[in-house]
Design an enzyme around this catalytic site. Structure first.
Site: not given
Lengths: 292, 292, 292, 292
Positions: D232-236
């Site tokens: 997902d685009l959120d930070m890993g």
């Protein structure tokens, strides 16, 4: 924010010649007696023929014997075969440390304040000072204050008084800017149990008024070092150090003020490491298993 | 990311005995001649009878006379009455600095790399080394590399060669871990123009292999100091300092590696302050007007 | 260590459209009236058409007129022609700030303690809290403590009580973890005079229990931000920020404890900058002329 | 200064449900097969029912079987009974990581430079960029550079080319300011093997030109975050973070320059932790066993 003491927590510190199988032996022993290891920090100085250092936290509720018996069994079954120096500490048993102080109050108040806020797991049975100045501050915190003046002639007598107060009452001593040198005899009774703080500079300055010297030299950093007190006058094993950035805008007085800020922070950090049994002294230096 | 040079920017540095009216005099003079002041940093050591230091940036496009005439007018109308030591530098005129290096490449590459990326406003006319090792690295950056070996017997001759190369070609020298001591004569030709970097410790260690000593002592911080080179062997005026945190887990070799990281950062910071005319030397110390 | 107030010190803060000649005008005016400038920090946002900011310290003993007359003369002769916003503060006149607090004591005690040690030049006329918990701590420091409970229904009435206490008694307010939102009306009476502290994270977390969220996200830094309180709920102009390094070894509770350490350090730094008149608010942001 | 690879060093990473006896089991197993443990770092999230994490370094010269057989024996005798997720890495087998980059060269050069100086134990088989700009810089370091343009229409095809290059050639990817979003499919092929760096602020800023936003808001700290890339685009999961202090004197451009300095430092630190097998991913967060 409170430093709640974990009543079930024990800490084991080990130093010994490194060889294969030490960790396996220690951890199997603990497991076999019902100890649950929750933290283990280990360090060897070399892959071959180095020195082995370990700090280990374990939970005691499910032990199959008393603490005392566990220690005895550990001594004969584990420690002796591996030629270990070792200690077990129980978090429930708070360390008792006296504070020695002269006139500067910054390091002194830092320790009292953090202890009062339960940030340092510590009992302070009393304060000893060669000056009466900080009596009122001590009373604010409800800690007895013994004023024991020291002159060249009365030093021996004064130390005897201090020792009488400390004997069986304290596990160690915090020198919070105590401006007297303790005798070799005094120091030898509390090996690796007396913590001192002093200023540090790059480069170092010898002689009186180091902050003025630092100002004259235009240093850009001033620092502090906390260490255990040893018998010779040289600095003992270093526990913690830190610095702060300064500039030409700071007067010698301001350098002193900033230096005191660093001193109290570094002293508190060293005391905390000591109280949490994170320090192993290794000759002239320390291994500090910090909580990162 | 590029350090674009502001072609209209001039910088004025002043030192003089403090007394009322200096700033008014200087700024009125500049305003009357069309200079627009965009940054002014001033410091007096004392409210009464102190020393006055000032760094001032101004824009030159609307000056009513040439730079040269402005300097002359400033000298007679402002500087002389106030007994000023002063300099004016123009950002458009990049400083030319040679790099002297031996075998360690960390500080050397840091300067070359930052210059190549336009992070340091600087011309590097050539590199001088007493070893051939870093020739290839220098060529990568397109900078001429002069290998001038130095032995006890050839030192005088070697320095003569270096001086011949430097004369009229450089404004200053960066010692990026150049492991030879420059003669008094050499140093005297570039007063406050030669920048050196070396390791620093708390406490300081004298003698060979300081990182091993730091390891043996168990220090918790290692650092670096950049300074101007002066004629006596002692460290000259300090420009910048920094430290890094270390622990028992770091071998003496690892301490050296970390120490080199600090050395190159501190050297780059000192060189930048020098190139941006932020430093006034005041006897044995510096006033550094940093960009905060 | 004491922050001795310099009874002769005045501080001038100026914001205005930048144009040539401002510094010359201001400093000539001061010199002509006997003021000796001891520190000047100036910043322009742009070489052309920028905004001009300046902080200037001067000594008042040799002024040729009263402070009041000097201010009047400055207003008409200097400030008006240059369209300045300006303030003059006198160090001898300590600022009076109330502390608002709820139950957390860390930021609250930091301010009280530093004030008690003369590290913050400040009068604390009283403390207001919506809880009774910290009354005893306040009494230790000899500061009156007003317990004013706040519920949704009584908020208006409670604020009226607070305002009545503050009116003419305080110059500003320190929110040392006061867990109520002040109304727009309240805030509007102390523009750029109310300082608040709150935790900050990378990335930011919205909603309840941010330390738990930070723990769940495995952040490696936690921080704090001190700012002036403005009318909208968003954070006002930032005064100071700092962070501390954390790791997977820290529980959510430990993160909170470390976060509180940062909060009190950052709040103290912001309050000091405010008390020393180092801050100019510029729309949504601040210019802080720090003592480097 | 060189990061000499220890050809005898292996690293074991373990995650499993905590229960008594894990360390004893693991270390007894290793000892019985001739492995000498030289470093062990362990962490449990809770004294009861927590998760157990461990990183352990051991020496392989005296193993009584091949590495492969040791791993098989470990799997059946130790890992399965304790439901472990585990990995063993050998320092002698350098990781191969491609660098993906766009136009900004700061993070890119930092990795190339440190690798060239043997400070990062890493093979860089090639560089992929959606722009041709950095080809020459790559050639300086002797690393092949593949220019693969990406447009909305060609993205799928471009990724296919990249995958073809990466397949069997790399163990992971370093995104050194690669300004394209990788597809879910691409990312899923390198779980916890792609490291990204981006700027971070307190508070966070959404939308274009974050440095301008940070400038407008007057932040006092700017930072960077390195993390593993997830679908997902959120930070890993965050690997490393740091900040740098800034002030009103820094323009938006200067903030960007300083931000890039932090970015490259933080990226290098994260890559080093990855290469030294110091990271265990635990859901949305990481356990990083740093060398303190």
């Amino acid at each position: 924010m409170k430093h709640a003491v974990d009543a079930n927590l024990a800490r084991l510190l080990i130093t010994c010649p490194d060889r294969p199988g030490i960790i396996a032996k220690v951890t199997t022993f603990l497991k076999d007696h019902g100890a649950n290891i929750t933290d283990l920090d280990q360090h060897s100085t070399d892959p071959e023929n180095g020195t082995f250092f370990m700090r280990l936290e374990f939970q005691t509720p499910h032990l199959d014997m008393s603490n005392q018996n566990l220690e005895q069994a550990f001594a004969t079954q584990v420690a002796e075969p591996f030629k270990m120096q070792w200690q077990i500490h129980y978090a429930a048993k708070l360390k008792k440390m006296a504070i020695f102080v002269s006139k500067y109050d910054h390091a002194f108040l830092e320790i009292l304040w953090r202890q009062a806020r339960n940030e340092l797991p510590l009992i302070i049975p009393f304060i000893i000072s060669n000056h009466p100045d900080l009596k009122k501050a001590a009373e604010h915190f409800g800690v007895p204050y013994h004023h024991i003046p020291v002159t060249q002639n009365t030093k021996k007598e004064a130390e005897a008084k201090m020792l009488a107060l400390c004997e069986n009452q304290v596990d160690g001593i915090i020198l919070a800017r105590y401006m007297q040198i303790l005798s070799e005899d005094f120091v030898s009774r509390y090996p690796n149990k007396i913590i001192n703080i002093h200023h540090s500079f790059l480069p170092a300055f010898v002689g009186a008024n180091p902050y003025q010297q630092a100002y004259d030299k235009g240093v850009k950093l001033i620092g502090a070092t906390a260490h255990y007190v040893t018998q010779d006058l040289d600095m003992g094993p270093i526990i913690a150090q830190d610095v702060i950035r300064v500039s030409h805008r700071h007067s010698a007085d301001k350098l002193r003020e900033l230096g005191q800020d660093v001193e109290r922070t570094v002293l508190a950090r060293a005391v905390r490491a000591h109280l949490e049994d994170r320090i192993i002294v290794d000759g002239t230096k320390t291994v500090v298993f910090e909580q990162h």
